[in-house]
Write an enzyme that holds these catalytic residues in place. Structure first.
Site, short mmCIF file in Angstrom:
data_model
loop_
_atom_site.label_atom_id
_atom_site.label_comp_id
_atom_site.label_asym_id
_atom_site.label_seq_id
_atom_site.Cartn_x
_atom_site.Cartn_y
_atom_site.Cartn_z
N PHE A 1 -6.38 3.72 1.65
CA PHE A 1 -5.64 3.69 0.29
C PHE A 1 -6.40 2.95 -0.62
CE2 PHE A 1 -1.87 2.81 -2.17
CZ PHE A 1 -0.84 3.52 -1.57
N THR B 1 2.84 -0.53 -6.15
CA THR B 1 3.48 -0.55 -4.99
C THR B 1 4.69 -1.76 -5.24
OG1 THR B 1 4.10 -1.34 -2.78
CG2 THR B 1 2.15 -2.08 -3.86
N ALA C 1 -3.97 -0.98 4.00
CA ALA C 1 -4.36 -2.44 4.15
C ALA C 1 -3.23 -3.10 5.28
CB ALA C 1 -4.16 -3.18 2.98
N PHE C 2 -2.12 -2.47 5.37
CA PHE C 2 -0.95 -3.06 6.45
C PHE C 2 -1.72 -2.82 7.82
CE2 PHE C 2 2.72 -2.85 8.94
CZ PHE C 2 3.44 -3.67 8.51
N GLU C 3 -2.48 -1.76 8.04
CA GLU C 3 -3.16 -1.53 9.37
C GLU C 3 -4.43 -2.18 9.63
OE1 GLU C 3 -1.77 1.02 7.29
OE2 GLU C 3 0.12 0.92 8.50
N ARG D 1 -13.77 -6.36 -9.07
CA ARG D 1 -14.06 -7.00 -7.74
C ARG D 1 -14.74 -6.00 -6.56
NH1 ARG D 1 -10.92 -8.94 -10.95
NH2 ARG D 1 -10.44 -10.93 -11.03
N HIS E 1 6.37 -3.02 -3.06
CA HIS E 1 6.25 -3.84 -1.97
C HIS E 1 4.88 -4.59 -1.77
CE1 HIS E 1 5.25 0.13 -0.30
NE2 HIS E 1 4.79 -0.33 0.56
N VAL F 1 -5.10 -3.61 -2.36
CA VAL F 1 -3.56 -3.41 -2.65
C VAL F 1 -3.38 -3.76 -4.25
CG1 VAL F 1 -1.21 -4.28 -1.86
CG2 VAL F 1 -2.99 -4.53 -0.34
N PHE G 1 -11.83 -11.58 5.37
CA PHE G 1 -10.87 -10.94 4.57
C PHE G 1 -11.46 -10.37 3.19
CE2 PHE G 1 -7.47 -11.51 1.37
CZ PHE G 1 -6.35 -10.78 2.02
#
Ligand code: INI
Length: 163
Positions: free
Chosen positions: A22, A86, A56-58, A127, A88, A81, A113
């Site tokens: 993503f 989003t 990023a959720f995965e 970034r 959410h 993200v 991270f």
């Protein structure tokens, strides 16, 4: 008094980079920054693997399996993200951070991270190799330092363990 700290010598390390697809135009720059940092610090050609996940959720799910494989000294997670994209945002960004932190604590491996969480695409670009550096590079340097520190602290398998 002893001062114990890691080094930036990656020559004996095996590291996995988990990259989320993503916002790929951003995350491929994070991946490239992470690879370049590892190569600058002497990682072996066979010492680096890149694993792609959808978002990023995965990231944490893949990091957990990689940690359980016992093939790696550290895992670097990179993703992006963007709040504007989003509704959410908090769930995706928060779960990425919580999940990656949990894998690090539960596995005892350095899992770092390199996830950009920004309000805008411009902030993300800055970034990912722009004016504010490269979060993938930073996450790789942190992984190398922590992996070499863990070897000294005995928290990770050191080279002498199987002698
Ligand atoms: N995943 C991201 O990595 N970045 C985002 O900005 C994002 N947005 O905008 O929704 C995003 N969503 C997908 C998510 O990470 C999961 O892949 C999806 O929910 C399936 O579990």
């Amino acid at each position: 008094m002893r001062i114990i700290e890691g080094t930036l010598d990656a020559s004996k390390l095996r590291i996995a980079i988990v990259v989320s697809r993503f916002n790929e135009l951003i995350t491929e720059r994070l991946r490239d920054g992470a690879i370049a940092a590892a190569e600058e610090h002497g990682i072996d050609a066979d010492g680096l693997d890149v694993v792609w996940v959808p978002g990023a959720f995965e990231l944490a799910m893949a990091a957990q399996l990689l940690a359980e494989s016992e093939e790696y000294d550290a895992i670097v997670c990179v993703g992006c993200v963007i709040r504007g994209e989003t509704p959410h945002f908090e769930y995706v960004a928060g779960e990425a951070a919580r999940g990656i932190g949990a894998v690090a604590r539960e596995s005892g491996l350095p899992v770092t991270f390199g996830v950009i969480t920004s309000d805008t695409l411009e902030q993300a670009q800055a970034r990912a190799g722009g004016s504010v550096g490269n979060k993938g590079r930073e996450a790789m340097l942190a992984a190398i330092e922590m992996a070499t520190l863990f070897t000294q602290l005995g928290g990770a398998e050191s080279e002498d363990d199987d002698d």
